[in-house]
Design a protein around this motif. Sequence first.
Motif, PDB file in Angstrom:
ATOM      1  N   LEU A 121      58.757  52.087  18.628  1.00  0.00           N
ATOM      2  CA  LEU A 121      58.220  53.057  19.583  1.00  0.00           C
ATOM      3  C   LEU A 121      59.189  54.210  19.824  1.00  0.00           C
ATOM      4  O   LEU A 121      58.784  55.357  19.941  1.00  0.00           O
ATOM      5  N   ASP A 122      60.475  53.920  19.869  1.00  0.00           N
ATOM      6  CA  ASP A 122      61.455  54.957  20.193  1.00  0.00           C
ATOM      7  C   ASP A 122      62.252  55.428  18.978  1.00  0.00           C
ATOM      8  O   ASP A 122      63.227  56.158  19.114  1.00  0.00           O
ATOM      9  N   ALA A 123      61.837  55.011  17.788  1.00  0.00           N
ATOM     10  CA  ALA A 123      62.560  55.402  16.567  1.00  0.00           C
ATOM     11  C   ALA A 123      62.430  56.907  16.344  1.00  0.00           C
ATOM     12  O   ALA A 123      61.459  57.531  16.788  1.00  0.00           O
ATOM     13  N   SER A 124      63.403  57.486  15.638  1.00  0.00           N
ATOM     14  CA  SER A 124      63.320  58.915  15.303  1.00  0.00           C
ATOM     15  C   SER A 124      62.228  59.112  14.251  1.00  0.00           C
ATOM     16  O   SER A 124      61.806  58.165  13.568  1.00  0.00           O
ATOM     17  N   ALA A 125      61.767  60.371  14.113  1.00  0.00           N
ATOM     18  CA  ALA A 125      60.724  60.679  13.124  1.00  0.00           C
ATOM     19  C   ALA A 125      61.160  60.262  11.724  1.00  0.00           C
ATOM     20  O   ALA A 125      60.386  59.718  10.946  1.00  0.00           O
ATOM     21  N   GLU A 126      62.446  60.518  11.424  1.00  0.00           N
ATOM     22  CA  GLU A 126      62.968  60.185  10.082  1.00  0.00           C
ATOM     23  C   GLU A 126      62.944  58.670   9.860  1.00  0.00           C
ATOM     24  O   GLU A 126      62.592  58.197   8.788  1.00  0.00           O
ATOM     25  N   GLU A 127      63.342  57.935  10.906  1.00  0.00           N
ATOM     26  CA  GLU A 127      63.325  56.468  10.785  1.00  0.00           C
ATOM     27  C   GLU A 127      61.901  55.955  10.577  1.00  0.00           C
ATOM     28  O   GLU A 127      61.661  55.057   9.765  1.00  0.00           O
ATOM     29  N   ILE A 128      60.975  56.533  11.330  1.00  0.00           N
ATOM     30  CA  ILE A 128      59.573  56.106  11.204  1.00  0.00           C
ATOM     31  C   ILE A 128      59.087  56.351   9.782  1.00  0.00           C
ATOM     32  O   ILE A 128      58.490  55.476   9.149  1.00  0.00           O
ATOM     33  N   GLN A 129      59.399  57.548   9.275  1.00  0.00           N
ATOM     34  CA  GLN A 129      58.959  57.886   7.917  1.00  0.00           C
ATOM     35  C   GLN A 129      59.504  56.884   6.898  1.00  0.00           C
ATOM     36  O   GLN A 129      58.762  56.329   6.082  1.00  0.00           O
ATOM     37  N   THR A 130      60.814  56.642   6.971  1.00  0.00           N
ATOM     38  CA  THR A 130      61.449  55.749   5.995  1.00  0.00           C
ATOM     39  C   THR A 130      60.933  54.320   6.129  1.00  0.00           C
ATOM     40  O   THR A 130      60.540  53.691   5.140  1.00  0.00           O
ATOM     41  N   GLY A 232      51.780  57.686  23.551  1.00  0.00           N
ATOM     42  CA  GLY A 232      52.450  58.782  24.238  1.00  0.00           C
ATOM     43  C   GLY A 232      53.419  59.597  23.401  1.00  0.00           C
ATOM     44  O   GLY A 232      54.113  60.462  23.925  1.00  0.00           O
ATOM     45  N   ARG A 233      53.475  59.331  22.077  1.00  0.00           N
ATOM     46  CA  ARG A 233      54.340  60.160  21.220  1.00  0.00           C
ATOM     47  C   ARG A 233      53.487  60.972  20.265  1.00  0.00           C
ATOM     48  O   ARG A 233      52.661  60.435  19.535  1.00  0.00           O
ATOM     49  N   ASN A 234      53.705  62.287  20.267  1.00  0.00           N
ATOM     50  CA  ASN A 234      52.859  63.155  19.456  1.00  0.00           C
ATOM     51  C   ASN A 234      53.571  63.639  18.193  1.00  0.00           C
ATOM     52  O   ASN A 234      54.632  64.232  18.268  1.00  0.00           O
ATOM     53  N   PHE A 235      52.967  63.340  17.058  1.00  0.00           N
ATOM     54  CA  PHE A 235      53.411  63.878  15.781  1.00  0.00           C
ATOM     55  C   PHE A 235      52.233  64.648  15.183  1.00  0.00           C
ATOM     56  O   PHE A 235      51.076  64.311  15.438  1.00  0.00           O
ATOM     57  N   THR A 236      52.541  65.676  14.386  1.00  0.00           N
ATOM     58  CA  THR A 236      51.466  66.455  13.764  1.00  0.00           C
ATOM     59  C   THR A 236      51.264  65.975  12.333  1.00  0.00           C
ATOM     60  O   THR A 236      52.229  65.929  11.556  1.00  0.00           O
ATOM     61  N   MET A 237      50.021  65.622  11.992  1.00  0.00           N
ATOM     62  CA  MET A 237      49.715  65.232  10.610  1.00  0.00           C
ATOM     63  C   MET A 237      49.929  66.431   9.694  1.00  0.00           C
ATOM     64  O   MET A 237      49.554  67.550  10.027  1.00  0.00           O
ATOM     65  N   GLY A 238      50.509  66.178   8.530  1.00  0.00           N
ATOM     66  CA  GLY A 238      50.739  67.242   7.558  1.00  0.00           C
ATOM     67  C   GLY A 238      52.096  67.917   7.728  1.00  0.00           C
ATOM     68  O   GLY A 238      52.440  68.811   6.974  1.00  0.00           O
ATOM     69  N   GLU A 239      52.852  67.490   8.739  1.00  0.00           N
ATOM     70  CA  GLU A 239      54.160  68.124   8.973  1.00  0.00           C
ATOM     71  C   GLU A 239      55.251  67.068   9.145  1.00  0.00           C
ATOM     72  O   GLU A 239      54.981  65.954   9.590  1.00  0.00           O
ATOM     73  N   GLY A 240      56.475  67.474   8.870  1.00  0.00           N
ATOM     74  CA  GLY A 240      57.649  66.637   9.128  1.00  0.00           C
ATOM     75  C   GLY A 240      57.512  65.245   8.535  1.00  0.00           C
ATOM     76  O   GLY A 240      57.191  65.083   7.359  1.00  0.00           O
ATOM     77  N   ALA A 241      57.759  64.235   9.376  1.00  0.00           N
ATOM     78  CA  ALA A 241      57.694  62.852   8.909  1.00  0.00           C
ATOM     79  C   ALA A 241      56.276  62.473   8.472  1.00  0.00           C
ATOM     80  O   ALA A 241      56.085  61.505   7.741  1.00  0.00           O
ATOM     81  N   PHE A 242      55.297  63.235   8.939  1.00  0.00           N
ATOM     82  CA  PHE A 242      53.895  62.922   8.618  1.00  0.00           C
ATOM     83  C   PHE A 242      53.306  63.958   7.651  1.00  0.00           C
ATOM     84  O   PHE A 242      52.156  64.330   7.761  1.00  0.00           O
TER      85      PHE A 242
END
Length: 377
Positions: A121-130, A232-242
């Motif tokens: 839940l609290d992992a960084s975007a990079e950690e989530i991606q990997t 409660g955490r917002n990431f954008t599809m198509g960008e960054g880790a996503f």
Amino acid sequence: MNKFTKEVMFVGEMASGAKLTVPVYAFTADNNVAAPTVYIQANMHGAEVQGNAVIFQLLELLQQCNLQANITLVPYANPVGCNHKNGEYTLGRFDPITGENWNRMYHFDQAIIAPFVEQNLDASAEEIQTKFQQLLLAQIDKKLAHNIWGITTGQRIAYQLQRLAHQADIVLDLHTGPISSKHLYCPEYAQASAQYFDIEHTILIDNDFGGAMDEATFCPWWSLQQAYQASGRNFTMGEGAFKKESFTVELGSQEQIDLDVAKQDALSILSYLQAKGVIDNKQYQPQKMTRYACYLKDYKALYSPMGGMIDYLADFGKPLAAGEPLARILRMDNYGDGEALHYISLDQQVIPILHFASASVNQGTELYKVFCNYFEI
Ligand SMILES: [Zn+2]
């Protein structure tokens, strides 16, 4: 000149013990910056061969490109389907033993999403991606590592390909229709990317996993993004880790290749790769054209109201007004009494995209697929 490497991947065995193989070509970028990596495959359906010619042209063109990320290309992805002939025709859409569509055997288990989000839940975007990519690969490896019960011929092929696809950010699965114009299956969140392909017609698909390669690569990430959003955490599809994007590219009609058209198709893919930063070659830009889209629910099949011989009338890609004939059906049992010809039309304006490959149809054969409620993008 960029060098590509070629490997041979084993995807199964025939009764004789002979290996079933597919060729895997890979370009490795010198400076691996943050650009998305790419996986492109062709010919999962046996008769849909144009993508092999497109990959040939891409290999030629990519040698001169300024690569920013690794690109893997697999032509002839399904050696069983490609060799499935009957008379002069290639079949190869369905496994001849089970009847299952070769492009519905990829894997995604929705049940992995909730525990992953809970644990990270609290992992960084990079950690989530990997970590999530590792999880997807581990799932495939577990399937492939075999178990007491085994997996089907089609699953073994699909999982090996999916293993390569999961390692990339961008996935293009090259197909064709039966007799067809070019069109693109595009996830709804990636609609903006459709403008970079030289393809006039786009079908926007939602986040339902039905077993196809494009869905198998974007649905896990879209589902993950939505689960994070609910937490409660917002990431954008198509960008960054996503930054995952995945398309089924329909290149025209089956059973034929055209190397000149394949060059145009390759240029279209390069303009998309340029826009996404995979290559740095500004000469590759999309053509100016009117691009239409419709949602998957509005990409409708028209089934023949009767048996007979079809004279397909409607042009592909052009809006056809309500009441204008799509086709006429010739009835051999009614010659001479005025009932030999029947015209078929619809009660709304549509864009015909593809039609059945044969003139001879039964009642209920899928005659045309058309865009309804389409709009410009
Ligand atoms: Zn196909």
